[in-house]
Scaffold this motif. Sequence first.
Motif, PDB file in Angstrom:
ATOM      1  N   LYS A   7      30.283  24.031  59.960  1.00 22.94           N
ATOM      2  CA  LYS A   7      29.408  23.984  58.782  1.00 22.94           C
ATOM      3  C   LYS A   7      28.054  24.617  59.082  1.00 22.94           C
ATOM      4  O   LYS A   7      27.540  25.408  58.295  1.00 22.94           O
ATOM      5  N   TRP A  11      26.434  27.894  57.253  1.00 17.61           N
ATOM      6  CA  TRP A  11      25.148  27.851  56.550  1.00 17.61           C
ATOM      7  C   TRP A  11      24.176  28.892  57.095  1.00 17.61           C
ATOM      8  O   TRP A  11      23.422  29.498  56.345  1.00 17.61           O
ATOM      9  N   GLU A  16      22.307  29.838  53.471  1.00 15.55           N
ATOM     10  CA  GLU A  16      22.440  28.889  52.368  1.00 15.55           C
ATOM     11  C   GLU A  16      21.309  27.861  52.351  1.00 15.55           C
ATOM     12  O   GLU A  16      20.868  27.380  53.396  1.00 15.55           O
ATOM     13  N   ILE A  18      19.962  24.320  52.106  1.00  9.46           N
ATOM     14  CA  ILE A  18      20.514  22.998  52.394  1.00  9.46           C
ATOM     15  C   ILE A  18      19.425  21.942  52.205  1.00  9.46           C
ATOM     16  O   ILE A  18      18.238  22.268  52.072  1.00  9.46           O
ATOM     17  N   TYR A  19      19.840  20.695  52.187  1.00  9.33           N
ATOM     18  CA  TYR A  19      18.889  19.577  52.146  1.00  9.33           C
ATOM     19  C   TYR A  19      19.124  18.705  53.373  1.00  9.33           C
ATOM     20  O   TYR A  19      20.237  18.603  53.879  1.00  9.33           O
ATOM     21  N   TYR A  33      14.096  20.582  51.852  1.00  5.99           N
ATOM     22  CA  TYR A  33      14.975  21.680  51.442  1.00  5.99           C
ATOM     23  C   TYR A  33      14.620  22.896  52.267  1.00  5.99           C
ATOM     24  O   TYR A  33      13.440  23.219  52.439  1.00  5.99           O
ATOM     25  N   ARG A  35      16.427  26.325  55.011  1.00  2.93           N
ATOM     26  CA  ARG A  35      17.529  27.143  55.525  1.00  2.93           C
ATOM     27  C   ARG A  35      17.673  26.901  57.017  1.00  2.93           C
ATOM     28  O   ARG A  35      16.685  26.917  57.746  1.00  2.93           O
ATOM     29  N   ILE A  67      22.830  15.359  55.546  1.00  2.00           N
ATOM     30  CA  ILE A  67      22.586  16.799  55.517  1.00  2.00           C
ATOM     31  C   ILE A  67      23.721  17.444  54.752  1.00  2.00           C
ATOM     32  O   ILE A  67      24.874  17.010  54.853  1.00  2.00           O
ATOM     33  N   GLY A  68      23.393  18.452  53.952  1.00  2.00           N
ATOM     34  CA  GLY A  68      24.441  19.130  53.199  1.00  2.00           C
ATOM     35  C   GLY A  68      23.920  20.310  52.419  1.00  2.00           C
ATOM     36  O   GLY A  68      22.716  20.557  52.360  1.00  2.00           O
ATOM     37  N   SER A  69      24.833  21.018  51.825  1.00  5.28           N
ATOM     38  CA  SER A  69      24.500  22.171  50.996  1.00  5.28           C
ATOM     39  C   SER A  69      23.983  21.695  49.643  1.00  5.28           C
ATOM     40  O   SER A  69      24.470  20.704  49.094  1.00  5.28           O
ATOM     41  N   THR A  70      23.021  22.408  49.093  1.00  4.95           N
ATOM     42  CA  THR A  70      22.536  22.046  47.765  1.00  4.95           C
ATOM     43  C   THR A  70      23.608  22.339  46.700  1.00  4.95           C
ATOM     44  O   THR A  70      23.562  21.762  45.618  1.00  4.95           O
ATOM     45  N   ARG A  73      25.660  19.083  46.158  1.00  2.12           N
ATOM     46  CA  ARG A  73      24.928  17.912  45.683  1.00  2.12           C
ATOM     47  C   ARG A  73      25.039  17.696  44.219  1.00  2.12           C
ATOM     48  O   ARG A  73      25.126  18.423  43.371  1.00  2.12           O
TER      49      ARG A  73
END
Length: 73
Positions: A7, A11, A16, A18-19, A33, A35, A67-70, A73
């Motif tokens: 992942k 990213w 990408e 991310i948050y 927020y 990168r 943690i993850g991609s916006t 969400r």
Amino acid sequence: MKQWEKKFSAWINTNELIYVETMKQRIGRSLIYGRLLSFNMDEQFIQLYNDDDKRVDMIPFKEIDQIGSTKER
């Protein structure tokens, strides 16, 4: 751990947004927020470009709650 490495690499390659939700002692919760610039699985930290503050943050894994991609969400 391999799943997170995939992942993180994806990213970085796609640049990408991310948050990262963190919890720091004496400061409390924060949501950032940005990168992902790099990560180190051995030393357990990520390097994140903070889009709002225009700076680079080094965040240890132990402070990351989520943690993850916006996009997810």
